[in-house]
Design an enzyme around this catalytic site. Structure first.
Site, short mmCIF file in Angstrom:
data_model
loop_
_atom_site.label_atom_id
_atom_site.label_comp_id
_atom_site.label_asym_id
_atom_site.label_seq_id
_atom_site.Cartn_x
_atom_site.Cartn_y
_atom_site.Cartn_z
N GLY A 59 -11.60 1.66 13.25
CA GLY A 59 -11.18 2.10 14.59
C GLY A 59 -12.31 2.34 15.57
O GLY A 59 -12.33 1.76 16.66
N ASP A 104 -9.42 12.82 16.82
CA ASP A 104 -9.38 11.47 17.39
C ASP A 104 -10.58 11.28 18.31
O ASP A 104 -10.77 12.04 19.26
CB ASP A 104 -8.06 11.30 18.17
CG ASP A 104 -7.84 9.86 18.54
OD1 ASP A 104 -8.69 9.28 19.25
OD2 ASP A 104 -6.83 9.28 18.11
N ASN A 133 0.87 -1.18 0.00
CA ASN A 133 0.00 0.00 0.00
C ASN A 133 0.91 1.24 0.00
O ASN A 133 1.52 1.57 1.01
CB ASN A 133 -0.88 -0.03 1.26
CG ASN A 133 -1.85 1.13 1.30
OD1 ASN A 133 -1.80 2.04 0.46
ND2 ASN A 133 -2.74 1.12 2.28
N ARG A 183 -13.32 15.41 8.05
CA ARG A 183 -14.13 15.77 6.87
C ARG A 183 -15.57 16.07 7.28
O ARG A 183 -16.13 15.38 8.13
CB ARG A 183 -14.14 14.63 5.85
CG ARG A 183 -12.77 14.32 5.26
CD ARG A 183 -12.91 13.36 4.08
NE ARG A 183 -11.62 12.86 3.68
CZ ARG A 183 -11.24 11.59 3.77
NH1 ARG A 183 -12.08 10.66 4.23
NH2 ARG A 183 -10.03 11.21 3.38
N LYS A 200 3.55 0.73 2.93
CA LYS A 200 3.25 -0.28 3.95
C LYS A 200 3.20 -1.63 3.25
O LYS A 200 2.72 -1.71 2.11
CB LYS A 200 1.87 -0.03 4.56
CG LYS A 200 1.86 1.10 5.57
CD LYS A 200 0.53 1.11 6.31
CE LYS A 200 -0.13 2.44 6.12
NZ LYS A 200 -1.53 2.53 6.38
N ARG A 246 -2.75 -2.12 -3.31
CA ARG A 246 -3.95 -1.31 -3.09
C ARG A 246 -3.88 -0.12 -4.05
O ARG A 246 -2.87 0.59 -4.09
CB ARG A 246 -4.00 -0.80 -1.66
CG ARG A 246 -5.18 0.09 -1.46
CD ARG A 246 -5.25 0.68 -0.07
NE ARG A 246 -6.48 1.46 0.02
CZ ARG A 246 -6.52 2.76 0.22
NH1 ARG A 246 -5.41 3.45 0.39
NH2 ARG A 246 -7.66 3.38 0.28
N GLU A 292 -14.96 -0.82 15.63
CA GLU A 292 -14.52 -2.03 16.33
C GLU A 292 -14.31 -1.81 17.82
O GLU A 292 -14.44 -2.73 18.61
CB GLU A 292 -13.19 -2.52 15.72
CG GLU A 292 -13.34 -3.08 14.32
CD GLU A 292 -12.01 -3.28 13.61
OE1 GLU A 292 -11.00 -3.57 14.29
OE2 GLU A 292 -11.97 -3.14 12.37
N HIS A 307 -18.29 1.46 8.22
CA HIS A 307 -16.83 1.56 8.37
C HIS A 307 -16.58 2.89 9.07
O HIS A 307 -16.61 3.96 8.45
CB HIS A 307 -16.16 1.51 6.99
CG HIS A 307 -14.67 1.66 7.02
ND1 HIS A 307 -13.78 0.65 6.70
CD2 HIS A 307 -13.89 2.72 7.36
CE1 HIS A 307 -12.54 1.08 6.83
NE2 HIS A 307 -12.58 2.34 7.23
N LEU A 308 -16.38 2.83 10.38
CA LEU A 308 -16.26 4.06 11.18
C LEU A 308 -14.83 4.19 11.69
O LEU A 308 -14.46 3.58 12.70
CB LEU A 308 -17.25 4.03 12.36
CG LEU A 308 -18.70 3.65 12.01
CD1 LEU A 308 -19.58 3.64 13.26
CD2 LEU A 308 -19.27 4.60 10.97
P1 AMP Z 1 -8.99 4.04 11.73
O1 AMP Z 1 -9.03 5.18 10.76
O2 AMP Z 1 -9.86 2.88 11.32
O3 AMP Z 1 -7.60 3.62 12.10
O4 AMP Z 1 -9.66 4.57 13.09
C1 AMP Z 1 -9.07 5.63 13.82
C2 AMP Z 1 -10.08 6.18 14.80
O5 AMP Z 1 -10.52 5.14 15.69
C3 AMP Z 1 -9.46 7.28 15.68
O6 AMP Z 1 -10.26 8.43 15.65
C4 AMP Z 1 -9.50 6.65 17.05
O7 AMP Z 1 -9.76 7.62 18.03
C5 AMP Z 1 -10.66 5.70 16.97
N1 AMP Z 1 -10.59 4.73 18.08
C6 AMP Z 1 -9.67 3.78 18.28
N2 AMP Z 1 -9.92 3.14 19.46
C7 AMP Z 1 -11.02 3.74 20.00
C8 AMP Z 1 -11.78 3.55 21.19
N3 AMP Z 1 -11.45 2.63 22.08
N4 AMP Z 1 -12.83 4.38 21.41
C9 AMP Z 1 -13.16 5.33 20.52
N5 AMP Z 1 -12.49 5.54 19.37
C10 AMP Z 1 -11.44 4.75 19.11
#
Ligand code: AMP
Length: 399
Positions: free
Chosen positions: A331, A283, A7, A241, A14, A91, A334, A208-209
């Site tokens: 993130g 975040d 990727n 965004r 990566k 990718r 899950e 997908h969050l």
């Molecule tokens: P990703 O783009 O899929 O890597 O997701 C990143 C996002 O997941 C970041 O905003 C993180 O804050 C959030 N995230 C990861 N662990 C947690 C958690 N335990 N509670 C809330 N958000 C989380």
């Protein structure tokens, strides 16, 4: 077969080497600061110490050479020679309106990736550099391109056309493409497999969050709608965004703040979303913490994010005239049990969806619905690298 999954970003690469039979990751790593001072490769093999190589990487070709050196290194490698690696899966962000499936790379595929530089200006040039570097460093090895946009290629016309003059589609290919396609494809199929749902007819909504966020609707693993559009800006509120917005807002800010369209789009992409609303962070962990400490706009940002997800779930349940399963991934999807509980508990009662609070504490693959829920709910960790590995094997065939 051992498959190398790559990727490429504009200054990063990566990789994962995956054994396609056991689907285990044999090694993975990251090349950082390609083309910039201070380039570094970090190579990780399960159960061993990280192997770090700090050496100049003027371009992606050098980075790819170093990856192959690390993989075959006498002390830190996991294969004796590159011959043990069956194929390379890449990718690729954008395949435009002509590529509807993953494909083995040839001159035509490279031309399409190049023709789509306009549509994926940050990613497509880097993705192509990665492919061309592999062709030079390990000539003869099959390269497979797995596009983020192919999931959106099965959308019906009513879902992918924008209601703007058709000539813009004809001239420039302006339409809904959707992104996170590899994740939506993987998670929708994994939901069907894990939940033992009807592989042909199951109606699945995938949320997908993550920092980038999108929702998709699929029937039997084939996309029927997806929330991102021509670019990843459309749809959900995300880390930075805005997601859906009245396009007239762009003109309004341009006029009042004396900014160009590009500047405003940069704000909508990089300074909006939960970051822009809360003023705290992109975040979700920081925003949740601030909300728990009484920061009103942090709470509003979280509420608005969850509300938007719920609205899309409602829209997609209508689009498919029903929904059998909803899967949460990435993130936030899950890891954030509170967000899942709020989305289902506050908004999805009318569908008969009920979450089980104890099952919902999971961070790994699990059904989280209550026994009497009319819609099945799941946490399904996404794994785009494994999806790319599976596509590569499917196309190249087991050696
Ligand atoms: P990703 O783009 O899929 O890597 O997701 C990143 C996002 O997941 C970041 O905003 C993180 O804050 C959030 N995230 C990861 N662990 C947690 C958690 N335990 N509670 C809330 N958000 C989380």
């Amino acid at each position: 077969m051992k498959v190398l999954v790559i990727n490429c970003g504009s200054s990063s690469l990566k990789y994962q080497l995956i054994d396609s039979e056991s689907e285990k990751v044999l090694a993975k790593g990251l090349c950082e600061r390609i083309g910039i001072d201070g380039s570094k490769l970090t190579h990780k093999v399960p159960g061993r110490e990280d192997y770090v190589v700090e050496t100049p990487m003027p371009d992606h070709r050098k980075a790819v050479s170093l990856v192959f050196e690390a993989l075959t290194d006498a002390d830190h490698g996991v294969v004796k020679t590159v011959d043990e690696i069956g194929a390379i899966g890449h990718r690729v962000l954008h395949g435009g309106a002509t590529i509807t499936e993953s494909c083995v790379v040839d001159e035509h595929v490279k031309k399409v990736i190049r023709d789509c530089f306009d549509l994926g200006p940050l990613h497509n040039p880097a993705n192509l550099m990665g492919i061309e570097a592999c062709e030079k460093v390990v000539p003869g090895k099959k390269n497979v391109a797995v596009f983020d946009t192919t999931f959106g290629m099965s959308l019906p016309e009513k879902a992918y056309y924008y209601a703007i003059p058709k000539e813009y589609y004809d001239k420039y290919g302006i339409r809904r493409y959707g992104f996170h396609g590899t994740s939506h494809m993987f998670v929708s199929r994994e939901t069907i497999r894990f939940g033992k749902l009807d592989p042909k007819n199951a109606k699945v909504i995938v949320c997908h969050l993550g920092n980038g966020a999108s929702v998709s609707a699929s029937i039997g693993g084939k996309g029927v709608d997806t929330s991102m559009g021509l670019t990843p800006l459309e749809g959900l509120i995300m880390g930075t965004r805005s997601g859906d917005i009245d396009p007239a807002v762009v003109q309004f800010i341009c006029n009042h703040e004396n900014k160009t369209v590009d500047e405003v789009l940069n704000i909508l992409n990089k300074k909006s979303g939960v970051l822009g609303l809360s003023g705290v962070s992109s975040d979700f962990r920081d925003v949740s913490k601030a909300a728990a400490e009484g920061n009103h706009m942090a709470q509003v940002a979280l509420d608005a994010f969850r509300y938007r997800v719920a609205k899309y779930i409602g829209a997609y349940a209508a689009a498919m005239n029903g929904v059998d399963a909803i899967a949460f991934t990435a993130g936030v999807g899950e890891n954030d049990a509170e967000t899942r509980a709020q989305i289902v508990g506050q908004y999805l009662g009318y569908l008969g969806a009920k979450i089980d609070p104890e099952r919902n504490q999971t961070r790994s693959e699990q059904e989280i619905s209550a026994d009497d829920s009319k819609v099945r709910l799941f946490v399904i960790p996404t794994n785009e690298e494994l999806a790319i590995c599976r596509e590569t094997v499917r196309l190249v065939g087991e050696a």
